[in-house]
Design a protein around this motif. Structure first.
Motif, PDB file in Angstrom:
ATOM      1  N   LEU A 227       0.829  -1.204   0.000  1.00  0.00           N
ATOM      2  CA  LEU A 227       0.000   0.000   0.000  1.00  0.00           C
ATOM      3  C   LEU A 227       0.865   1.256   0.000  1.00  0.00           C
ATOM      4  CD1 LEU A 227      -2.765  -1.044   2.562  1.00  0.00           C
ATOM      5  CD2 LEU A 227      -3.012  -0.838   0.086  1.00  0.00           C
TER       6      LEU A 227
ATOM      7  N   ASN B  19      -7.181   0.427  -0.470  1.00  0.00           N
ATOM      8  CA  ASN B  19      -8.039  -0.378   0.398  1.00  0.00           C
ATOM      9  C   ASN B  19      -9.299   0.364   0.842  1.00  0.00           C
ATOM     10  OD1 ASN B  19      -6.790  -2.813   0.385  1.00  0.00           O
ATOM     11  ND2 ASN B  19      -6.056  -2.739   2.483  1.00  0.00           N
TER      12      ASN B  19
ATOM     13  N   ASP C  78      -5.937   4.197   3.760  1.00  0.00           N
ATOM     14  CA  ASP C  78      -5.102   3.014   3.977  1.00  0.00           C
ATOM     15  C   ASP C  78      -4.389   3.166   5.320  1.00  0.00           C
ATOM     16  OD1 ASP C  78      -6.004   1.857   1.649  1.00  0.00           O
ATOM     17  OD2 ASP C  78      -4.337   2.572   0.425  1.00  0.00           O
TER      18      ASP C  78
END
Length: 291
Positions: A77, A146, A244
């Protein structure tokens, strides 16, 4: 060929696999760029970094063919923030724990690099969400792979999140917070708060409350063409905004607009790697402790 590498943790268990990776890239005459964060960790090891260049994360990733993330999903990420709108393909090597995104096992590094140079892979395109407001937020990194989360800043009082979809009022969530997740993020924070598992390419967004005061309030799946607006009330006049793993303190006067980003993440995947296999392996579906 130029390839960038990012990681944020080094230990004695992972060092042999990092060495395998560097050797495999060097044997293919690759110009290696290592993030400043990862380089500062590796320079104290016994690995040879001769010929490697450093890129500074504050400036973003250089113009390379591929980016390699070494770690868990959190590291991947972070790599996404380095890549940004350039859509440089990312290969995730898992030296962490769960690994829904970083799916290449560390002991398969050499095989993965061989397949990479043989072009025996495919791109798994993942949707991101972007956030906008009248004031600058998130240090310019206003996207997430996410989820996006608003959550209370204080440990006691809940917040009220007024949510709208395409300008129409949805609900006022009395809760600890609210998650807007992509299908990719459906197996993350949203799942732990009771949200559904959603196929990565289903063109949806998931709205999941965090510890709602009203137990009849349930997660909601909407089209990723929707525009979601949020207004937050809080006794402290502040709340936390999380993209995230990045968090920021935001004033309640700020209205947030969430929608699908105009660029995607390109994950490098190999034959045999698919979402259904990952679900069974990572969530232990089909296993019975009685056997």
């Amino acid at each position: 060929m130029k390839i960038a590498i990012h990681g944020r943790k080094v230990n004695q268990d992972s060092l042999p696999y990092i060495k395998d990776l560097l050797n495999a890239l060097n044997s293919n005459q690759v110009q290696i760029y290592i993030s400043d964060i990862f380089y500062n960790l590796l320079k104290y090891s016994d690995l040879s970094l001769v010929g490697c260049k450093v890129y500074y994360t504050i400036d973003g990733i250089p113009d390379v063919a591929y980016a390699i993330s070494i770690g868990g999903d959190g590291t991947l990420l972070e790599t996404v923030t380095h890549v940004g709108k350039s859509e440089i393909p990312i290969l995730g090597v898992n030296t962490g724990r769960l690994g829904f995104l970083a799916t290449v096992a560390q002991d398969n590094v050499q095989q993965a690099i061989a397949l990479l140079f043989e072009k025996k892979f495919y791109y798994d395109h993942r949707t991101l969400i972007a956030i906008a407001s009248e004031t600058s937020i998130a240090d310019g990194l206003n996207f997430a792979l996410n989820e996006f989360t608003v959550i209370k800043k204080d440990t006691s009082a809940m917040i009220i999140v007024h949510a709208y979809i395409d300008g129409l009022f949805l609900n006022s969530y009395w809760a600890d917070g609210l998650i807007v997740s992509t299908p990719t993020g459906s197996t993350g924070y949203s799942l732990s708060c009771g949200g559904p598992v959603v196929s990565p390419h289903s063109s949806n967004l998931i709205i999941t409350p965090v510890s709602p005061h009203n137990l009849t309030v349930r997660p909601l799946v909407v089209s990723d063409e929707s525009i979601i607006s949020l207004k937050v009330e809080s006794r402290s006049e502040n709340f936390l905004l999380s993209l995230d793993s990045r968090s920021y303190t935001i004033n309640t006067s700020t209205e947030l607009i969430i929608q699908k980003s105009d660029f995607k993440v390109k994950l490098i995947k190999f034959s045999g790697s698919n979402f259904l296999n990952t679900l069974r392996q990572k969530l232990n579906w089909g296993l019975d402790v009685r056997n």
